[in-house]
Design a protein around this motif. Structure first.
Motif, PDB file in Angstrom:
ATOM      1  N   THR A 182       0.845  -1.193   0.000  1.00 39.45           N
ATOM      2  CA  THR A 182       0.000   0.000   0.000  1.00 39.45           C
ATOM      3  C   THR A 182       0.879   1.242   0.000  1.00 39.45           C
ATOM      4  O   THR A 182       1.812   1.356   0.805  1.00 39.45           O
ATOM      5  N   ALA A 183       0.588   2.175  -0.896  1.00 41.30           N
ATOM      6  CA  ALA A 183       1.355   3.416  -0.981  1.00 41.30           C
ATOM      7  C   ALA A 183       0.872   4.399   0.077  1.00 41.30           C
ATOM      8  O   ALA A 183      -0.315   4.724   0.136  1.00 41.30           O
ATOM      9  N   VAL A 184       1.810   4.879   0.887  1.00 41.91           N
ATOM     10  CA  VAL A 184       1.520   5.866   1.928  1.00 41.91           C
ATOM     11  C   VAL A 184       2.247   7.154   1.570  1.00 41.91           C
ATOM     12  O   VAL A 184       3.470   7.174   1.471  1.00 41.91           O
ATOM     13  N   LEU A 185       1.498   8.218   1.373  1.00 42.30           N
ATOM     14  CA  LEU A 185       2.079   9.518   1.023  1.00 42.30           C
ATOM     15  C   LEU A 185       1.941  10.447   2.228  1.00 42.30           C
ATOM     16  O   LEU A 185       0.832  10.702   2.695  1.00 42.30           O
TER      17      LEU A 185
ATOM     18  N   VAL B 128      -2.856   5.513   1.361  1.00 41.73           N
ATOM     19  CA  VAL B 128      -3.020   6.287   2.596  1.00 41.73           C
ATOM     20  C   VAL B 128      -2.380   7.662   2.375  1.00 41.73           C
ATOM     21  O   VAL B 128      -1.200   7.747   2.040  1.00 41.73           O
ATOM     22  N   LEU B 129      -3.166   8.703   2.542  1.00 48.23           N
ATOM     23  CA  LEU B 129      -2.630  10.068   2.537  1.00 48.23           C
ATOM     24  C   LEU B 129      -2.591  10.564   3.966  1.00 48.23           C
ATOM     25  O   LEU B 129      -3.619  10.556   4.659  1.00 48.23           O
ATOM     26  N   ILE B 130      -1.419  11.002   4.414  1.00 50.35           N
ATOM     27  CA  ILE B 130      -1.280  11.585   5.742  1.00 50.35           C
ATOM     28  C   ILE B 130      -0.952  13.059   5.561  1.00 50.35           C
ATOM     29  O   ILE B 130       0.167  13.431   5.192  1.00 50.35           O
ATOM     30  N   ASN B 131      -1.952  13.896   5.786  1.00 49.56           N
ATOM     31  CA  ASN B 131      -1.787  15.345   5.667  1.00 49.56           C
ATOM     32  C   ASN B 131      -1.190  15.877   6.965  1.00 49.56           C
ATOM     33  O   ASN B 131      -1.906  16.199   7.914  1.00 49.56           O
ATOM     34  N   ASN B 132       0.124  15.967   6.993  1.00 50.69           N
ATOM     35  CA  ASN B 132       0.814  16.378   8.211  1.00 50.69           C
ATOM     36  C   ASN B 132       1.400  17.780   8.128  1.00 50.69           C
ATOM     37  O   ASN B 132       1.569  18.436   9.160  1.00 50.69           O
ATOM     38  N   ALA B 133       1.727  18.263   6.944  1.00 46.04           N
ATOM     39  CA  ALA B 133       2.419  19.552   6.814  1.00 46.04           C
ATOM     40  C   ALA B 133       1.624  20.665   7.494  1.00 46.04           C
ATOM     41  O   ALA B 133       0.416  20.798   7.288  1.00 46.04           O
ATOM     42  N   GLY B 134       2.297  21.444   8.300  1.00 42.79           N
ATOM     43  CA  GLY B 134       1.641  22.552   8.988  1.00 42.79           C
ATOM     44  C   GLY B 134       2.590  23.194   9.982  1.00 42.79           C
ATOM     45  O   GLY B 134       3.623  22.622  10.339  1.00 42.79           O
TER      46      GLY B 134
ATOM     47  N   VAL C 182      -5.856  13.132  -4.437  1.00 43.94           N
ATOM     48  CA  VAL C 182      -5.786  11.676  -4.249  1.00 43.94           C
ATOM     49  C   VAL C 182      -7.146  10.997  -4.352  1.00 43.94           C
ATOM     50  O   VAL C 182      -7.220   9.787  -4.624  1.00 43.94           O
ATOM     51  N   LEU C 183      -8.230  11.733  -4.160  1.00 41.61           N
ATOM     52  CA  LEU C 183      -9.541  11.086  -4.081  1.00 41.61           C
ATOM     53  C   LEU C 183     -10.004  10.407  -5.371  1.00 41.61           C
ATOM     54  O   LEU C 183     -10.601   9.319  -5.310  1.00 41.61           O
ATOM     55  N   PRO C 184      -9.789  10.973  -6.554  1.00 40.25           N
ATOM     56  CA  PRO C 184     -10.227  10.241  -7.753  1.00 40.25           C
ATOM     57  C   PRO C 184      -9.614   8.841  -7.844  1.00 40.25           C
ATOM     58  O   PRO C 184     -10.306   7.879  -8.172  1.00 40.25           O
TER      59      PRO C 184
ATOM     60  N   GLY D 187     -11.772   1.939  -5.020  1.00 37.49           N
ATOM     61  CA  GLY D 187     -12.794   1.498  -4.080  1.00 37.49           C
ATOM     62  C   GLY D 187     -12.298   1.402  -2.649  1.00 37.49           C
ATOM     63  O   GLY D 187     -12.934   0.777  -1.802  1.00 37.49           O
ATOM     64  N   ARG D 188     -11.191   2.073  -2.376  1.00 32.73           N
ATOM     65  CA  ARG D 188     -10.641   2.032  -1.017  1.00 32.73           C
ATOM     66  C   ARG D 188      -9.628   3.164  -0.871  1.00 32.73           C
ATOM     67  O   ARG D 188      -9.138   3.715  -1.860  1.00 32.73           O
ATOM     68  N   GLY D 189      -9.301   3.463   0.361  1.00 29.90           N
ATOM     69  CA  GLY D 189      -8.303   4.489   0.645  1.00 29.90           C
ATOM     70  C   GLY D 189      -8.467   4.987   2.061  1.00 29.90           C
ATOM     71  O   GLY D 189      -9.463   4.694   2.735  1.00 29.90           O
ATOM     72  N   ARG D 190      -7.478   5.714   2.484  1.00 29.98           N
ATOM     73  CA  ARG D 190      -7.514   6.241   3.842  1.00 29.98           C
ATOM     74  C   ARG D 190      -6.864   7.616   3.846  1.00 29.98           C
ATOM     75  O   ARG D 190      -5.799   7.808   3.257  1.00 29.98           O
ATOM     76  N   ILE D 191      -7.513   8.564   4.508  1.00 29.94           N
ATOM     77  CA  ILE D 191      -6.967   9.910   4.648  1.00 29.94           C
ATOM     78  C   ILE D 191      -6.868  10.214   6.135  1.00 29.94           C
ATOM     79  O   ILE D 191      -7.859  10.099   6.870  1.00 29.94           O
ATOM     80  N   ILE D 192      -5.679  10.586   6.559  1.00 22.73           N
ATOM     81  CA  ILE D 192      -5.424  10.896   7.965  1.00 22.73           C
ATOM     82  C   ILE D 192      -4.930  12.329   8.039  1.00 22.73           C
ATOM     83  O   ILE D 192      -3.863  12.658   7.518  1.00 22.73           O
TER      84      ILE D 192
END
Length: 278
Positions: free
Chosen positions: A3-6, A77-83, A116-118, A124-129
């Motif tokens: 699974t690709a985790v960005l 999996v997208l992990i939106n951490n930048a901030g 990433v959503l498209p 048919g699956r994915g995860r956003i954190i």
């Protein structure tokens, strides 16, 4: 296939700790990103793939997502951490700085999500954190604009979680308390530069600076970034991830206290913490 985790914002702190932890999971291929990928040498050595990514630059974001999708079909999996946190009073803070903070903390997160959503929907699956903050549930003085950005992340995450559930995409919000990273130093530096030393809010700014310094030094009130990385990992692998994860015991106490006490009682608590400033 793994699974690709960005992950955005991995040059330091929570992002770096998260990349290191997830890179140890054989089920993941971790893409660690930062504006300057040369700062990610140790993450590459740990097994992560490193890429340049600036969440305030459209082409940079689109290129990063396209590279991951070219290899994996979609971002798993997208992990939106930048901030970051830029502090100052509502009256005195330069609004150009506020706009820059929102570009990173809010609009960058939103645009990465859109990109990433498209692919997630096709798969048919994915995860956003999304990495928010306890500061999205309560407010400390001299931090109104930072808190506003994290309140925005709360709202976006709540809406997103409902909207994408039918497509098999799961969304979680991480709400760290005080974490011993460079965040406190950045906040203190921007606070000191936001107003004249003898201005009308000088006493408040000084009190806020002292309060932040004491709190971040306290091992009882703060935690290392690895504590957040552990929770992010849990949200990434859980079959039924929670909508919210509050990190650190002190953060849980403060969040619930604000909810139970109401505005006037919480203001009284703040006056006790910021003695001489109000």
């Amino acid at each position: 296939m793994t699974t690709a985790v960005l992950i955005t914002g991995t040059s330091s702190g929570i992002g770096r700790a998260t990349a290191l932890r997830l890179a140890r999971n054989p089920e993941f291929t971790v893409y660690a990103t930062a504006r300057r990928p040369e700062s990610l040498t140790d993450l590459a050595e740990a097994g992560a793939r490193v890429m340049a990514l600036d969440v305030t630059d459209e082409m940079s974001m689109a290129d990063a997502v396209a590279k991951v999708e070219a290899e994996h079909g979609s971002v798993g999996v997208l992990i939106n951490n930048a901030g970051y946190g830029a502090y100052g009073t509502v009256e005195e803070t330069d609004l150009d700085g506020v706009r820059r903070q929102f570009e990173t903390n809010v609009f960058g997160l939103a645009r990465m999500t859109q990109l990433v959503l498209p692919g997630m929907r096709r798969a048919g699956r994915g995860r956003i954190i999304n990495v928010g903050s306890m500061g999205g549930r309560l407010v400390f003085p001299a931090g109104g604009y930072y808190h506003a950005s994290k309140y925005a992340v709360e709202a976006l995450t709540d809406a997103l979680r409902f909207e994408v559930a039918p497509f098999g995409v799961k969304v979680s919000l991480i709400e760290p308390g005080l974490i011993r990273t460079g965040f406190g130093d950045t906040a203190a530096r921007t606070l000191s530069g936001s107003a004249a030393p003898a201005g009308p809010y000088a006493a408040l700014n000084a009190a806020a600076d002292q309060q932040m310094a004491r709190s971040y030094r306290s091992t009882r009130l703060s935690a290392p970034p690895e504590a957040v990385a552990e929770v992010i990992h849990r949200a990434a692998v859980s079959a039924a991830p929670r909508p919210r994860y509050v990190v650190t015991a002190a953060a849980r106490v403060l969040v619930h206290a604000r909810r139970l006490l109401g505005a006037r009682a919480f203001d009284a608590y703040l006056r006790a913490q910021f003695k001489g400033a109000a």
